[in-house]
Design a protein around this motif. Structure first.
Motif, PDB file in Angstrom:
ATOM      1  N   GLU A 153      40.647 -10.954 -13.281  1.00  0.00           N
ATOM      2  CA  GLU A 153      40.670 -10.294 -11.973  1.00  0.00           C
ATOM      3  C   GLU A 153      41.931  -9.438 -11.889  1.00  0.00           C
ATOM      4  O   GLU A 153      43.035  -9.945 -11.716  1.00  0.00           O
ATOM      5  CB  GLU A 153      40.662 -11.366 -10.874  1.00  0.00           C
ATOM      6  N   GLU A 155      43.134  -7.166  -9.761  1.00  0.00           N
ATOM      7  CA  GLU A 155      43.887  -7.025  -8.525  1.00  0.00           C
ATOM      8  C   GLU A 155      44.816  -8.214  -8.274  1.00  0.00           C
ATOM      9  O   GLU A 155      45.971  -8.051  -7.890  1.00  0.00           O
ATOM     10  CB  GLU A 155      42.923  -6.854  -7.343  1.00  0.00           C
ATOM     11  N   GLN A 156      44.303  -9.428  -8.506  1.00  0.00           N
ATOM     12  CA  GLN A 156      45.101 -10.635  -8.283  1.00  0.00           C
ATOM     13  C   GLN A 156      45.838 -11.102  -9.530  1.00  0.00           C
ATOM     14  O   GLN A 156      46.650 -12.021  -9.469  1.00  0.00           O
ATOM     15  CB  GLN A 156      44.199 -11.772  -7.781  1.00  0.00           C
ATOM     16  N   LYS A 157      45.522 -10.493 -10.681  1.00  0.00           N
ATOM     17  CA  LYS A 157      46.120 -10.880 -11.957  1.00  0.00           C
ATOM     18  C   LYS A 157      45.815 -12.339 -12.281  1.00  0.00           C
ATOM     19  O   LYS A 157      46.689 -13.125 -12.640  1.00  0.00           O
ATOM     20  CB  LYS A 157      47.638 -10.645 -11.950  1.00  0.00           C
ATOM     21  N   THR A 160      39.642 -15.688 -14.364  1.00  0.00           N
ATOM     22  CA  THR A 160      38.628 -16.223 -13.453  1.00  0.00           C
ATOM     23  C   THR A 160      37.406 -16.710 -14.221  1.00  0.00           C
ATOM     24  O   THR A 160      36.974 -16.083 -15.191  1.00  0.00           O
ATOM     25  CB  THR A 160      38.202 -15.130 -12.449  1.00  0.00           C
ATOM     26  N   GLN A 199      40.329 -20.112 -10.804  1.00  0.00           N
ATOM     27  CA  GLN A 199      41.269 -19.074 -11.228  1.00  0.00           C
ATOM     28  C   GLN A 199      42.606 -19.687 -11.657  1.00  0.00           C
ATOM     29  O   GLN A 199      43.052 -20.705 -11.106  1.00  0.00           O
ATOM     30  CB  GLN A 199      41.511 -18.081 -10.083  1.00  0.00           C
TER      31      GLN A 199
END
Length: 280
Positions: A153, A155-157, A160, A199
């Protein structure tokens, strides 16, 4: 009644120690991946994040199935109630399976382990849990083959992993079909109802970090189950089940946290061991 947690903490500690010992034994027998990387504190990373998330996902499958079938399903036959508003003072009920999972996720989030957990679907009861973007795309494939999907992911680094959440018990199907806010009322046993999403920020984990992840999940199951029994102690109108070493299948009973944890341990430890051996 306030449930004592000292014994639980000891049992949980023994459970995690047993897992750690299993990891060490597997390593000595060549049962872990040969490729390792070294982290800054000198520990070797021996498991990929995908392997660890698969381990904890299988632990979750076993635990939720036990809770759904043995507690919720059998409990309803004894007159026990389970409700999405179970924490409200005027509601005398226990958590539905999805809320049991949410309780586990909340416990993990409050702890030091950077493990994320949530449940989503394309037909959720709560629209906030509807998959979008990449997850919606991958969920379509999960519905076809029930195989886990892994991605990073951006954007969130976060690394996942998505795992199929199956309609494995009649209690799940009935609840979703009859819910006043349901977006789908023809669920049947065996359907892929959603996906649990896990995650983690790193791409590989050491022995200690792996055990920390398993520990965080196990502690979460204890925390939410203890919260359920605490709610029962406050019941004023409903008949309180006897809490001891018996289960709802035997009558108006619920297992103590120790008995519940022992059952989870016996079932999930085997599942975890199979995953560890398969990682060779």
């Amino acid at each position: 009644m306030k449930v004592e947690t000292t014994i639980l903490e000891k049992r949980l500690g023994l459970y995690i120690l047993a897992l750690m010992a299993s990891l060490v034994i597997l390593n000595s027998c060549g049962g872990v991946p040969e490729k390792t990387t070294t982290v800054s504190n000198g520990e070797e990373n021996v498991f990929s994040v995908e392997e660890v998330l698969e381990m904890v996902a299988k632990e979750n499958d076993v635990t939720r199935t036990l809770y759904t079938k043995a507690i919720v399903g059998q409990g309803k036959k004894q007159g026990m109630k389970f409700d999405e508003d179970w924490r409200k003072d005027e509601v005398e009920a226990g958590p539905l399976p999805a809320l049991f999972l949410r309780g586990v996720a909340t416990s993990i989030r409050k702890g030091p382990v950077p493990l994320g957990l949530y449940l989503g679907s394309d037909f959720p009861i709560n629209n906030a849990n509807k998959f979008e973007g990449k997850q919606a795309e991958l969920f379509e494939q999960i519905k076809i083959d029930q195989k886990p999907q892994f991605f990073y992911e951006e954007e969130q680094k976060l690394h996942t992993a998505m795992f199929a959440d199956m309609a494995s018990a009649k209690a799940c199907v009935t609840c979703h079909n009859d819910h006043k806010q349901t977006a789908k009322s023809d669920w049947k046993l065996g359907d892929v109802m959603g996906a649990t999403t896990w995650q983690y920020p790193k791409d590989s984990l050491s022995y200690k970090a792996t055990v920390d992840v398993l520990n965080a999940y196990a502690k979460g199951t204890v925390d939410i189950y203890v919260a359920y029994l605490d709610e029962i102690s406050k019941f004023k109108e409903s008949e309180k089940p006897m809490i001891g070493d018996k289960w709802p299948v035997e009558g108006n009973y619920l297992p103590t946290p120790e008995v519940f944890l022992d059952s989870v341990r016996k079932l999930s430890s085997y599942s975890t061991m199979k995953t560890l051996v398969a990682s060779k």
